[in-house]
Design an enzyme around this catalytic site. Sequence first.
Site, PDB file in Angstrom:
ATOM      1  N   LYS A  84      85.730  88.462  -7.010  1.00 48.09           N
ATOM      2  CA  LYS A  84      85.053  87.861  -5.639  1.00 48.09           C
ATOM      3  C   LYS A  84      84.956  86.390  -5.626  1.00 48.09           C
ATOM      4  O   LYS A  84      84.291  85.957  -6.473  1.00 48.09           O
ATOM      5  CB  LYS A  84      83.817  88.782  -5.694  1.00 48.09           C
ATOM      6  CG  LYS A  84      82.943  89.218  -4.506  1.00 48.09           C
ATOM      7  CD  LYS A  84      81.778  90.118  -4.765  1.00 48.09           C
ATOM      8  CE  LYS A  84      81.154  90.011  -3.452  1.00 48.09           C
ATOM      9  NZ  LYS A  84      79.999  91.096  -3.466  1.00 48.09           N
TER      10      LYS A  84
HETATM   11  O1  G3P Z   1      77.794  92.683  -0.769  1.00 48.11           O
HETATM   12  C1  G3P Z   1      76.809  91.918  -0.511  1.00 48.11           C
HETATM   13  C2  G3P Z   1      75.662  92.349  -0.095  1.00 48.11           C
HETATM   14  O2  G3P Z   1      75.100  92.613  -1.488  1.00 48.11           O
HETATM   15  C3  G3P Z   1      74.523  91.597   0.390  1.00 48.11           C
HETATM   16  O3  G3P Z   1      73.554  92.300   0.764  1.00 48.11           O
HETATM   17  O4  G3P Z   1      71.194  93.064   1.628  1.00 48.11           O
HETATM   18  O5  G3P Z   1      71.621  91.068  -0.077  1.00 48.11           O
HETATM   19  O6  G3P Z   1      72.190  90.991   2.227  1.00 48.11           O
HETATM   20  P1  G3P Z   1      72.242  91.909   1.133  1.00 48.11           P
END
Ligand code: G3P
Length: 218
Positions: A87
């Site tokens: 990633k």
């Molecule tokens: O895959 C990316 C994700 O983990 C981000 O999620 O909820 O932190 O915006 P969030």
Amino acid sequence: MKFFIDTANLNEIREAQDLGVLDGVTTNPSLMAKEGIKGKENILNHYKAICEIVSGDVSAEVIATDYEGIVREGLELAALHPSIVVKVPMIKDGIKAIKYFSEKNIRTNCTLVFSPGQALLAAKAGATYVSPFVGRLDDIASDGIALIKQIVDMYMFYGYETEVLAASIRSTQHIIQCTEAGADVITSPLQPILGLLNHPLTDSGLKKFLDDYKKLNS
Ligand code: G3P
């Protein structure tokens, strides 16, 4: 549509895997920190533990932000297990590194994508997956699902093979909206995935079936 779980929590990964519908896992440095995983050795071992639970792709994120560092870390991550997808953040050196990895047949997930232009660069560099962040766009009163649809349409028009991996999923409704927008993959925490199971008519219907059975069979 492929279902990935967006967590570094081994119990949640096991629970999703037990459901039988899990296609992979995505992690990021914040999710690893949430589980208290620190130190290079522990982090690498945690990725290996995740790979042993699921049979699908496991995204492991580099920390470096310079080309040489991203390549060095990415090669190390990719060598851990065949399921690892490297990633890489959507930055200039990240795009260069994705190109390098794609020429070496090392799979990549280009993360922190918030615009069609960024998604175009990721596809041209040969990313395996592109991760537009739905929830974080919604957080700033932008339209995360509209971005998914824009990228899906663009990739289809030009025939790019990069898969659209909708990330930053916050709700069950987001998952349904991603199916409508044509995302190839969603990555979500466990609860929105489990939310797909629920409907009050299923609950009341099942209760009636069981009550009627019991009337004659008890
Ligand atoms: O895959 C990316 C994700 O983990 C981000 O999620 O909820 O932190 O915006 P969030």
